[in-house]
Design an enzyme around this catalytic site. Sequence first.
Site, mmCIF file in Angstrom:
data_model
loop_
_atom_site.group_PDB
_atom_site.id
_atom_site.type_symbol
_atom_site.label_atom_id
_atom_site.label_comp_id
_atom_site.label_asym_id
_atom_site.label_seq_id
_atom_site.Cartn_x
_atom_site.Cartn_y
_atom_site.Cartn_z
ATOM 1 N N CYS A 249 0.820 -1.208 0.000
ATOM 2 C CA CYS A 249 0.000 0.000 0.000
ATOM 3 C C CYS A 249 0.857 1.263 0.000
ATOM 4 O O CYS A 249 0.371 2.335 -0.359
ATOM 5 C CB CYS A 249 -0.972 -0.003 1.173
ATOM 6 S SG CYS A 249 -0.223 -0.332 2.768
ATOM 7 N N HIS A 250 2.141 1.139 0.343
ATOM 8 C CA HIS A 250 3.034 2.302 0.317
ATOM 9 C C HIS A 250 3.314 2.772 -1.109
ATOM 10 O O HIS A 250 3.786 3.880 -1.293
ATOM 11 C CB HIS A 250 4.362 1.981 1.036
ATOM 12 C CG HIS A 250 5.139 0.865 0.434
ATOM 13 N ND1 HIS A 250 4.862 -0.463 0.722
ATOM 14 C CD2 HIS A 250 6.174 0.863 -0.443
ATOM 15 C CE1 HIS A 250 5.709 -1.226 0.050
ATOM 16 N NE2 HIS A 250 6.505 -0.453 -0.664
#
Length: 160
Positions: A127-128
Site C-alpha cells: 500500500c506504500h
Amino acid sequence: MKQHNVIDSPYGPLTLVADDGVLCGLYMDGQRHRPPEEAFGERDDTPFGEATAQLRAYFAGESKDFTLDMRLQGTPFQLSVWEQLRKIPYGETRSYGELADALGNPGASRAVGLANGKNPVGIIVPCHRVVGANGDLTGYGGGLARKRRLLDFERGAGLF
C-alpha cells in the site's frame, strides 16, 4: 486460532499475525487501524519462518516479491483493491485513480484510498506504492516518513 510474533525491521518492530498458521496481518508500531494487541493471539514464532525469511530478503535488497499464502479478511471491494496493490511492481507507484480505473470504477478513488488504508498486511501487500494523482505522498497508515523511506529504498536510495 491466532498467533503472532514481533520481528525487527529497518522501519521498526513489525507484528506478524497468523490465523491457523496462515499470515493475516503485518502491523507497524503506531499504525493507524492497528487492531488491539489482544486480537493477535498468543505469541509464537512457529508459523512465521517463511514470512520472516522473505521480509529479511526484501529488506536486504535480495528480493522484490513476496510469495506467501495469506488469509486477508475484508469486504469484496477491499479484497479487490488489495489484489490490485499486489500488482504494482517493486519501485513503482500508482495513483488512487489509476487503481480505481483498474477496478473498472473510475469514480472510486476515494473508496480505493479508504480500502488501501485498511490493508492488514502492509509492505507485503504494498500500500506504500500508492500516491496522489499528482505524484505527491498522501496518507499512509504507517506514517508518511515510513512511506517515503520504503519508496526511496525500492527506488535504490538505500534504507537510510
